[in-house]
Design an enzyme around this catalytic site. Sequence first.
Site, short mmCIF file in Angstrom:
data_model
loop_
_atom_site.label_atom_id
_atom_site.label_comp_id
_atom_site.label_asym_id
_atom_site.label_seq_id
_atom_site.Cartn_x
_atom_site.Cartn_y
_atom_site.Cartn_z
N THR A 83 0.85 -1.18 0.00
CA THR A 83 0.00 0.00 0.00
C THR A 83 0.89 1.23 0.00
O THR A 83 1.96 1.22 0.63
CB THR A 83 -0.92 0.03 1.24
OG1 THR A 83 -1.38 1.37 1.47
CG2 THR A 83 -0.19 -0.42 2.49
N CYS A 197 -1.83 5.09 -5.38
CA CYS A 197 -2.59 4.23 -4.48
C CYS A 197 -2.69 2.90 -5.19
O CYS A 197 -2.98 2.87 -6.40
CB CYS A 197 -3.98 4.80 -4.19
SG CYS A 197 -4.99 3.71 -3.17
#
Length: 230
Positions: A83, A197
């Site tokens: 992430t 992202c």
Amino acid sequence: MKTIGLLGGMSWESTVSYYTALNQGVKHTLGGLHSAKINMVSVDFAEIEQLQHAGDWQATADILSRAAGSIEASGADGLLICTNTMHKVADQIQAAIHIPVIHIADATGQVLQADGITKVGLLGTRFTMAEDFYKVRLTDQFAIKVMVPNESQQAIVHHVIYDELCRGEIRSESRQQYIEIIEDLHQQGAQAVILGCTEIALLVKQTDTNVPLYDTTSIHAQRAVQWMLS
């Protein structure tokens, strides 16, 4: 081949992309029936998300550091935090373990620098776009100026990530909103745009726009494959 540890689940939708990219990368390089040696711990993203929006980053660091410790104990030689946003606590995680954390911003910065990109747009969660932990690293270590969308555009990008992409929802109207934001950044001088992202690449592809896109999930996985086979 070294064993890579995956700290996943944030969200599991994009962790699937990591698993696929790592195995494809190893197969492409070694051929035959080769696949990636992976040890993974996948956390409950609902718990992490609540702490993120409460601003309790230390609690997230504690949870992820414990998970990273489990990955290290399992025999992994290095770690990927799957992430972008949680690289906000990458230093705390690294301090808790003895194996190297392969940093997603470093991997991305190296590719941008090699491609001659000096001014780039950044899409991600509000945390990634608004705070300095990601942008400053690219600027300080790679001399890349980072631009972000305006506040109303950031709200759109953030909403789509948490309320759609992390739930497995892919909507054409959201793709169009993202494309318009990407092209706006390009018109303001960004030579390219970072999909900062790990879920965004599920929505937007290079075929959707002429603006060069840098998919951090793919870049991070490619860097890990190079490291695993070095």
